[in-house]
Motif scaffolding. Structure first.
Motif, PDB file in Angstrom:
ATOM      1  N   MET A   1     -33.114 -27.543  -0.906  1.00 26.83           N
ATOM      2  CA  MET A   1     -33.860 -28.277  -0.229  1.00 26.83           C
ATOM      3  C   MET A   1     -34.345 -29.835  -0.445  1.00 26.83           C
TER       4      MET A   1
ATOM      5  N   SER B   1     -39.309 -32.635  -0.274  1.00 25.64           N
ATOM      6  CA  SER B   1     -40.115 -31.587  -0.222  1.00 25.64           C
ATOM      7  C   SER B   1     -40.192 -30.770  -1.810  1.00 25.64           C
TER       8      SER B   1
ATOM      9  N   ALA C   1     -44.358 -32.744   9.141  1.00 25.93           N
ATOM     10  CA  ALA C   1     -42.788 -32.167   9.974  1.00 25.93           C
ATOM     11  C   ALA C   1     -42.413 -31.322   8.879  1.00 25.93           C
ATOM     12  N   LEU C   2     -42.455 -32.185   7.629  1.00 24.71           N
ATOM     13  CA  LEU C   2     -42.206 -31.629   5.854  1.00 24.71           C
ATOM     14  C   LEU C   2     -43.128 -29.899   5.961  1.00 24.71           C
TER      15      LEU C   2
ATOM     16  N   SER D   1     -44.881 -28.678   7.633  1.00 25.15           N
ATOM     17  CA  SER D   1     -44.663 -27.455   8.882  1.00 25.15           C
ATOM     18  C   SER D   1     -43.510 -26.651   8.105  1.00 25.15           C
ATOM     19  N   THR D   2     -42.394 -27.184   7.312  1.00 18.93           N
ATOM     20  CA  THR D   2     -41.140 -26.473   7.128  1.00 18.93           C
ATOM     21  C   THR D   2     -41.219 -26.295   6.257  1.00 18.93           C
ATOM     22  N   LEU D   3     -41.968 -26.695   4.988  1.00 15.62           N
ATOM     23  CA  LEU D   3     -42.658 -25.798   4.179  1.00 15.62           C
ATOM     24  C   LEU D   3     -44.145 -24.348   4.333  1.00 15.62           C
ATOM     25  N   GLU D   4     -44.408 -24.348   5.222  1.00 13.45           N
ATOM     26  CA  GLU D   4     -45.314 -23.868   5.508  1.00 13.45           C
ATOM     27  C   GLU D   4     -44.357 -22.561   5.904  1.00 13.45           C
ATOM     28  N   ARG D   5     -43.293 -22.539   7.176  1.00 13.44           N
ATOM     29  CA  ARG D   5     -43.036 -21.627   7.280  1.00 13.44           C
ATOM     30  C   ARG D   5     -42.086 -20.969   6.160  1.00 13.44           C
ATOM     31  N   SER D   6     -41.979 -21.826   5.603  1.00 13.36           N
ATOM     32  CA  SER D   6     -40.605 -21.170   4.529  1.00 13.36           C
ATOM     33  C   SER D   6     -41.478 -20.464   3.239  1.00 13.36           C
TER      34      SER D   6
END
Length: 159
Positions: free
Chosen positions: A43, A47, A78-79, A81-86
């Motif tokens: 990561m 993050s 954007a970061l 959003s990525t952490l939310e998806r993961s």
């Protein structure tokens, strides 16, 4: 702790900074740099820092996180959003302002932070036995000061 080489250089060049202080600052910075280099790169550092901030401070608005982590608001969006998806964070309504959202660390995110911290501690522990008893005692005596230094740098970053 010094956040970058320019702060280290400023500390070294500041006549009010003693030689001993600059030696301490350089040693702490060098140790941090070595430890960061050895950590898994699963990561981005931003993050990881964002997750650690959420773990330490609790839910935060994206704008606050962006300021705290030193990135632009669109980058933090954007970061997150990525952490939310993961599954590391979730967004929810801010009870004080329904137009804004709060980012909250999930159990998965908290476990990640704790695992990463334990991995880092294990990395340091793996070489502690190579130090003399007096060196280990000196490090143990410095623990309160190192924790205070960490807290001061965290406060400085958040203001």
């Amino acid at each position: 702790m010094l956040s970058d080489m320019s702060e280290l250089a400023a500390a070294v060049d500041d006549p009010a900074t003693t030689h001993e202080d600059s030696d301490v600052a350089e040693a702490v910075y060098a140790l941090m740099t070595e430890l960061v280099r050895q950590m898994p790169r699963d990561m981005s550092l931003t993050s990881v820092a964002t997750l650690a901030t959420l773990n330490r401070t609790g839910p935060r608005r994206i704008t606050d996180l962006a300021l705290s982590e030193g990135v632009a608001q669109p980058s933090m969006t954007a970061l997150v959003s990525t952490l939310e998806r993961s599954g590391h964070v979730r967004r929810g309504s801010d009870p004080n302002d329904r137009r804004a959202s709060l980012v909250t660390l999930t159990d998965r995110g908290r476990e990640y932070v704790l695992h990463r911290r334990a991995t880092g501690a294990d990395s340091v522990a793996s070489v502690l036995d190579d130090l003399s008893r007096s060196e280990r005692d000196a490090l143990a005596a410095a623990v309160p000061a190192m924790r205070r230094l960490r807290d001061l740098k965290a406060q400085q970053r958040e203001t």
